[in-house]
Design a protein around this motif. Structure first.
Motif, PDB file in Angstrom:
ATOM      1  N   LEU A 274       7.752 -17.020 -35.003  1.00  0.00           N
ATOM      2  CA  LEU A 274       7.281 -17.944 -33.973  1.00  0.00           C
ATOM      3  C   LEU A 274       7.016 -19.314 -34.583  1.00  0.00           C
ATOM      4  O   LEU A 274       6.387 -19.412 -35.643  1.00  0.00           O
ATOM      5  CB  LEU A 274       5.985 -17.412 -33.357  1.00  0.00           C
ATOM      6  CG  LEU A 274       5.279 -18.330 -32.362  1.00  0.00           C
ATOM      7  CD1 LEU A 274       6.014 -18.330 -31.030  1.00  0.00           C
ATOM      8  CD2 LEU A 274       3.836 -17.909 -32.179  1.00  0.00           C
ATOM      9  N   THR A 275       7.510 -20.358 -33.923  1.00  0.00           N
ATOM     10  CA  THR A 275       7.128 -21.730 -34.260  1.00  0.00           C
ATOM     11  C   THR A 275       6.752 -22.440 -32.965  1.00  0.00           C
ATOM     12  O   THR A 275       7.174 -22.037 -31.879  1.00  0.00           O
ATOM     13  CB  THR A 275       8.261 -22.518 -34.961  1.00  0.00           C
ATOM     14  OG1 THR A 275       9.412 -22.526 -34.127  1.00  0.00           O
ATOM     15  CG2 THR A 275       8.597 -21.934 -36.331  1.00  0.00           C
ATOM     16  N   ALA A 276       5.978 -23.501 -33.089  1.00  0.00           N
ATOM     17  CA  ALA A 276       5.593 -24.314 -31.937  1.00  0.00           C
ATOM     18  C   ALA A 276       5.833 -25.778 -32.275  1.00  0.00           C
ATOM     19  O   ALA A 276       5.544 -26.215 -33.396  1.00  0.00           O
ATOM     20  CB  ALA A 276       4.123 -24.090 -31.599  1.00  0.00           C
ATOM     21  N   LYS A 277       6.371 -26.528 -31.336  1.00  0.00           N
ATOM     22  CA  LYS A 277       6.519 -27.981 -31.495  1.00  0.00           C
ATOM     23  C   LYS A 277       5.260 -28.605 -30.920  1.00  0.00           C
ATOM     24  O   LYS A 277       4.956 -28.423 -29.737  1.00  0.00           O
ATOM     25  CB  LYS A 277       7.769 -28.487 -30.777  1.00  0.00           C
ATOM     26  CG  LYS A 277       8.043 -29.965 -31.028  1.00  0.00           C
ATOM     27  CD  LYS A 277       9.363 -30.403 -30.451  1.00  0.00           C
ATOM     28  CE  LYS A 277      10.560 -29.854 -31.155  1.00  0.00           C
ATOM     29  NZ  LYS A 277      10.751 -30.233 -32.545  1.00  0.00           N
ATOM     30  N   VAL A 278       4.503 -29.305 -31.775  1.00  0.00           N
ATOM     31  CA  VAL A 278       3.174 -29.792 -31.404  1.00  0.00           C
ATOM     32  C   VAL A 278       2.967 -31.253 -31.799  1.00  0.00           C
ATOM     33  O   VAL A 278       3.693 -31.793 -32.625  1.00  0.00           O
ATOM     34  CB  VAL A 278       2.071 -28.934 -32.089  1.00  0.00           C
ATOM     35  CG1 VAL A 278       2.128 -27.491 -31.627  1.00  0.00           C
ATOM     36  CG2 VAL A 278       2.169 -29.026 -33.601  1.00  0.00           C
ATOM     37  N   VAL A 279       1.926 -31.842 -31.204  1.00  0.00           N
ATOM     38  CA  VAL A 279       1.411 -33.155 -31.594  1.00  0.00           C
ATOM     39  C   VAL A 279      -0.084 -33.007 -31.781  1.00  0.00           C
ATOM     40  O   VAL A 279      -0.775 -32.426 -30.942  1.00  0.00           O
ATOM     41  CB  VAL A 279       1.684 -34.225 -30.514  1.00  0.00           C
ATOM     42  CG1 VAL A 279       0.828 -35.469 -30.748  1.00  0.00           C
ATOM     43  CG2 VAL A 279       3.134 -34.618 -30.480  1.00  0.00           C
ATOM     44  N   SER A 280      -0.567 -33.540 -32.910  1.00  0.00           N
ATOM     45  CA  SER A 280      -2.009 -33.573 -33.149  1.00  0.00           C
ATOM     46  C   SER A 280      -2.358 -34.845 -33.897  1.00  0.00           C
ATOM     47  O   SER A 280      -1.639 -35.255 -34.815  1.00  0.00           O
ATOM     48  CB  SER A 280      -2.441 -32.359 -33.983  1.00  0.00           C
ATOM     49  OG  SER A 280      -3.814 -32.458 -34.285  1.00  0.00           O
TER      50      SER A 280
END
Length: 115
Positions: free
Chosen positions: A41-47
């Protein structure tokens, strides 16, 4: 009154939708796995904050997993791959944010069979 998590979905400038998740909020996705086994599992994120994470639970997981969220400086970036076990058929992936946490925005999740 509290804002419902569905109100956190918004149009993304890069197309599609994105979800902004605040501290203490939870959401889930239903995934149909063609076979039981290990998936990545991977997630494309912004933080824009350091030391953030998502907690993941599912029926196939014995203990919750922590997904470290990279400090992306406001740009989309993928999380490090995380191996999870899925059962054949319906899997409910439950994500949550523990306190203290700042907001994080999720563009997409990707699941691939592990090698």
């Amino acid at each position: 009154s509290e804002m419902c998590i569905r109100d956190r979905f918004m149009k993304s400038f890069s197309g599609g939708m994105q979800l902004h998740v605040r501290e203490g909020e939870a959401f889930e996705y239903v995934v149909e796995a063609p076979t039981a086994g290990r998936y990545v599992l991977t997630a494309k994120v912004v933080s824009i904050h350091k030391d953030q994470q998502l907690s993941l639970t599912s029926d196939g997981l014995k203990t919750p997993l922590e997904i470290p969220i990279p400090y992306t400086l406001g740009k989309w970036e993928d999380t490090k791959p995380l191996a999870i076990e899925l059962v054949k058929g319906r899997n409910v992936l439950r994500f949550s944010r523990k306190a203290p946490n700042s907001g994080v925005t999720v563009k997409q999740f990707t699941l691939r069979p592990a090698n």
